[in-house]
Write a protein that holds these residues in place. Structure first.
Motif, PDB file in Angstrom:
ATOM      1  N   ASP A 180       0.826  -1.218   0.000  1.00 27.70           N
ATOM      2  CA  ASP A 180       0.000   0.000   0.000  1.00 27.70           C
ATOM      3  C   ASP A 180       0.860   1.269   0.000  1.00 27.70           C
ATOM      4  N   ASP A 181       1.944   1.237   0.773  1.00 29.51           N
ATOM      5  CA  ASP A 181       2.827   2.414   0.865  1.00 29.51           C
ATOM      6  C   ASP A 181       3.686   2.577  -0.394  1.00 29.51           C
ATOM      7  N   MET A 182       4.046   1.457  -0.988  1.00 27.50           N
ATOM      8  CA  MET A 182       5.065   1.465  -2.046  1.00 27.50           C
ATOM      9  C   MET A 182       4.495   1.735  -3.438  1.00 27.50           C
ATOM     10  N   TYR A 183       3.277   1.271  -3.697  1.00 23.23           N
ATOM     11  CA  TYR A 183       2.777   1.289  -5.083  1.00 23.23           C
ATOM     12  C   TYR A 183       1.525   2.139  -5.284  1.00 23.23           C
ATOM     13  N   ILE A 184       1.357   2.619  -6.497  1.00 22.62           N
ATOM     14  CA  ILE A 184       0.131   3.296  -6.884  1.00 22.62           C
ATOM     15  C   ILE A 184      -0.983   2.242  -6.874  1.00 22.62           C
ATOM     16  N   GLY A 185      -2.082   2.530  -6.209  1.00 24.82           N
ATOM     17  CA  GLY A 185      -3.195   1.587  -6.132  1.00 24.82           C
ATOM     18  C   GLY A 185      -4.203   1.820  -7.241  1.00 24.82           C
ATOM     19  N   VAL A 186      -5.178   0.928  -7.310  1.00 26.75           N
ATOM     20  CA  VAL A 186      -6.188   0.995  -8.369  1.00 26.75           C
ATOM     21  C   VAL A 186      -6.942   2.332  -8.329  1.00 26.75           C
ATOM     22  N   GLU A 187      -7.303   2.782  -7.142  1.00 21.98           N
ATOM     23  CA  GLU A 187      -8.031   4.058  -7.014  1.00 21.98           C
ATOM     24  C   GLU A 187      -7.237   5.216  -7.616  1.00 21.98           C
ATOM     25  N   GLU A 188      -5.942   5.253  -7.303  1.00 18.28           N
ATOM     26  CA  GLU A 188      -5.096   6.332  -7.817  1.00 18.28           C
ATOM     27  C   GLU A 188      -4.952   6.231  -9.335  1.00 18.28           C
ATOM     28  N   PHE A 189      -4.816   5.008  -9.831  1.00 19.34           N
ATOM     29  CA  PHE A 189      -4.721   4.841 -11.298  1.00 19.34           C
ATOM     30  C   PHE A 189      -5.987   5.374 -11.978  1.00 19.34           C
ATOM     31  N   ARG A 190      -7.149   5.146 -11.327  1.00 19.53           N
ATOM     32  CA  ARG A 190      -8.401   5.647 -11.919  1.00 19.53           C
ATOM     33  C   ARG A 190      -8.392   7.168 -11.981  1.00 19.53           C
ATOM     34  N   ILE A 191      -7.864   7.781 -10.931  1.00 24.96           N
ATOM     35  CA  ILE A 191      -7.791   9.253 -10.905  1.00 24.96           C
ATOM     36  C   ILE A 191      -6.841   9.747 -12.005  1.00 24.96           C
ATOM     37  N   MET A 192      -5.750   9.041 -12.188  1.00 27.68           N
ATOM     38  CA  MET A 192      -4.767   9.434 -13.208  1.00 27.68           C
ATOM     39  C   MET A 192      -5.354   9.304 -14.615  1.00 27.68           C
ATOM     40  N   LYS A 193      -6.097   8.218 -14.798  1.00 26.71           N
ATOM     41  CA  LYS A 193      -6.754   8.002 -16.089  1.00 26.71           C
ATOM     42  C   LYS A 193      -7.746   9.135 -16.350  1.00 26.71           C
ATOM     43  N   GLN A 194      -8.532   9.442 -15.319  1.00 20.77           N
ATOM     44  CA  GLN A 194      -9.531  10.512 -15.400  1.00 20.77           C
ATOM     45  C   GLN A 194      -8.878  11.849 -15.763  1.00 20.77           C
ATOM     46  N   ALA A 195      -7.666  12.051 -15.254  1.00 21.19           N
ATOM     47  CA  ALA A 195      -6.960  13.317 -15.491  1.00 21.19           C
ATOM     48  C   ALA A 195      -6.290  13.351 -16.865  1.00 21.19           C
ATOM     49  N   GLY A 196      -6.445  12.282 -17.643  1.00 21.75           N
ATOM     50  CA  GLY A 196      -5.936  12.294 -19.013  1.00 21.75           C
ATOM     51  C   GLY A 196      -4.557  11.689 -19.211  1.00 21.75           C
ATOM     52  N   MET A 197      -4.024  11.050 -18.177  1.00 24.99           N
ATOM     53  CA  MET A 197      -2.712  10.407 -18.332  1.00 24.99           C
ATOM     54  C   MET A 197      -2.885   9.090 -19.107  1.00 24.99           C
ATOM     55  N   THR A 198      -1.861   8.739 -19.885  1.00 18.74           N
ATOM     56  CA  THR A 198      -1.877   7.436 -20.550  1.00 18.74           C
ATOM     57  C   THR A 198      -1.320   6.395 -19.585  1.00 18.74           C
ATOM     58  N   LEU A 199      -2.007   5.255 -19.469  1.00 19.68           N
ATOM     59  CA  LEU A 199      -1.489   4.154 -18.649  1.00 19.68           C
ATOM     60  C   LEU A 199      -1.134   2.991 -19.567  1.00 19.68           C
ATOM     61  N   GLY A 200       0.070   2.464 -19.383  1.00 20.50           N
ATOM     62  CA  GLY A 200       0.520   1.347 -20.208  1.00 20.50           C
ATOM     63  C   GLY A 200       0.978   0.181 -19.360  1.00 20.50           C
ATOM     64  N   VAL A 201       1.493  -0.837 -20.026  1.00 21.33           N
ATOM     65  CA  VAL A 201       1.922  -2.069 -19.351  1.00 21.33           C
ATOM     66  C   VAL A 201       3.422  -2.019 -19.050  1.00 21.33           C
ATOM     67  N   HIS A 202       3.800  -2.301 -17.806  1.00 19.13           N
ATOM     68  CA  HIS A 202       5.222  -2.469 -17.503  1.00 19.13           C
ATOM     69  C   HIS A 202       5.521  -3.961 -17.337  1.00 19.13           C
ATOM     70  N   SER A 203       4.761  -4.631 -16.464  1.00 19.20           N
ATOM     71  CA  SER A 203       5.028  -6.052 -16.234  1.00 19.20           C
ATOM     72  C   SER A 203       4.051  -6.603 -15.216  1.00 19.20           C
ATOM     73  N   VAL A 204       4.236  -7.871 -14.891  1.00 15.50           N
ATOM     74  CA  VAL A 204       3.523  -8.466 -13.764  1.00 15.50           C
ATOM     75  C   VAL A 204       4.509  -8.553 -12.592  1.00 15.50           C
ATOM     76  N   TYR A 205       5.583  -9.346 -12.773  1.00 14.42           N
ATOM     77  CA  TYR A 205       6.557  -9.566 -11.689  1.00 14.42           C
ATOM     78  C   TYR A 205       7.874  -8.817 -11.891  1.00 14.42           C
ATOM     79  N   HIS A 206       7.986  -8.082 -12.966  1.00 19.48           N
ATOM     80  CA  HIS A 206       9.222  -7.377 -13.310  1.00 19.48           C
ATOM     81  C   HIS A 206      10.378  -8.341 -13.580  1.00 19.48           C
ATOM     82  N   ALA A 207      10.073  -9.454 -14.230  1.00 20.65           N
ATOM     83  CA  ALA A 207      11.133 -10.391 -14.630  1.00 20.65           C
ATOM     84  C   ALA A 207      11.790  -9.875 -15.914  1.00 20.65           C
ATOM     85  N   PRO A 208      13.113 -10.095 -16.050  1.00 18.22           N
ATOM     86  CA  PRO A 208      13.757  -9.691 -17.303  1.00 18.22           C
ATOM     87  C   PRO A 208      13.335 -10.620 -18.442  1.00 18.22           C
ATOM     88  N   PHE A 209      13.351 -10.117 -19.660  1.00 17.04           N
ATOM     89  CA  PHE A 209      13.010 -10.942 -20.812  1.00 17.04           C
ATOM     90  C   PHE A 209      13.990 -12.114 -20.899  1.00 17.04           C
TER      91      PHE A 209
END
Ligand SMILES: [Zn+2]
Length: 297
Positions: A180-209
């Motif tokens: 909760d302290d470390m990451y942007i949560g779903v609620e915040e992402f919704r606010i960011m989307k609403q504000a017009g920011m583009t949201l894209g995919v980074h990863s699931v577990y952040h494993a290297p290719f």
């Protein structure tokens, strides 16, 4: 020339000693300076006509400071940007090891952290520490070099993760509190989307290719896409590979595009250093925010 700037942590370096953040004040100053020479655009607007060369602000790893500081400053100034989602911590409570390393180095005093790690090393392991100097030349203290080398090169990923999880979560209170302290949560992402920011995919577990394109897409990309569709009602069309694709990035660039294009992806941002030369390409280079001063500003 058009450029994409790469940001990770935007927070006070004093409060976050595990890596090299850019302070909110410096971030704001960079935006002001960039705004004089560039027009800020979203990734989808790369081919729009603009008066000045275009600049895309890109954010990796979805740490909460990006919402609290960077997004706040951008919203105030009417500056758009591209943020990415890492679904593992939110959907499965899985935290990547490198974030635990950053947290441990910020929360625990160096000597104490080393005391925790040292008993896990054999005599043979201790000899390997001689290589830490060269690998982490940019780190000032020897102990920090040993800590990072031990966690990243001597212990295996599982061992490192176990030690760090125990240490970090007990200090913070619980794993959920850390997330909760470390990451942007779903609620915040919704606010960011609403504000017009583009949201894209980074990863699931952040494993290297790892070279297996189909498995990588199935494990590290598809579940994040699904998470974004279910939780945020977004069909993502931009991608940022963890570690820029890592050691196998050439193989990634060659093969992953064929799986991303049919799913509606329009492009991706790597960690390769450079300007955006061709707005019609798929893989875009970026400039790290810490290297901006010498280059463009
Ligand atoms: Zn990342």
């Amino acid at each position: 020339m058009n450029l994409a700037v790469m940001y990770h942590y935007v927070r006070e370096p004093e409060d976050w000693k595990g890596s090299v953040p850019i302070s909110p004040k410096e971030f704001e100053s960079q935006i002001d300076r960039l705004g004089k020479t560039h027009d800020f655009v979203l990734p989808d607007e790369l081919n729009n006509k603009t008066a000045k060369p275009k600049c895309i602000l890109t954010f990796d790893d979805a740490t909460r400071d990006q919402y609290e500081y960077a997004f706040d400053i951008m919203r105030r100034k009417g500056v758009p940007g591209y943020f990415t989602v890492m679904s593992g911590p939110l959907a499965e409570q899985e935290v990547p090891v490198f974030h635990l390393v950053h947290a441990a180095l910020s929360l625990v005093e160096e000597n104490h952290l080393w005391d925790e790690l040292r008993p896990h090393l054999t005599a043979e392991d201790l000899l390997k520490l001689r290589k830490a100097d060269a690998t982490y030349a940019y780190e000032k203290s020897s102990i920090r070099k040993w800590i990072k080398y031990t966690l990243n090169f001597i212990l295996d990923a599982k061992q490192s993760k176990n030690i760090l999880e125990h240490l970090v979560y007990s200090l913070i209170g619980s794993k959920q509190k850390f997330i909760d302290d470390m990451y942007i949560g779903v609620e915040e992402f919704r606010i960011m989307k609403q504000a017009g920011m583009t949201l894209g995919v980074h990863s699931v577990y952040h494993a290297p290719f790892d070279g297996d394109v189909q498995a990588y897409f199935t494990n590290e990309i598809a579940p994040c896409v699904q998470f974004m569709q279910e939780q945020l009602n977004i069909k993502p069309s931009w991608y940022t590979p963890p570690f820029g694709g890592g050691e196998k990035k050439e193989l990634m660039k060659e093969n992953l595009k064929d799986l991303l294009l049919p799913c509606g992806f329009k492009g991706a941002f790597t960690t390769e250093r450079g300007m955006i030369e061709d707005t019609g390409s798929f893989w875009y280079k970026r400039i790290d925010c810490n290297e901006l001063t010498e280059l463009t500003l």
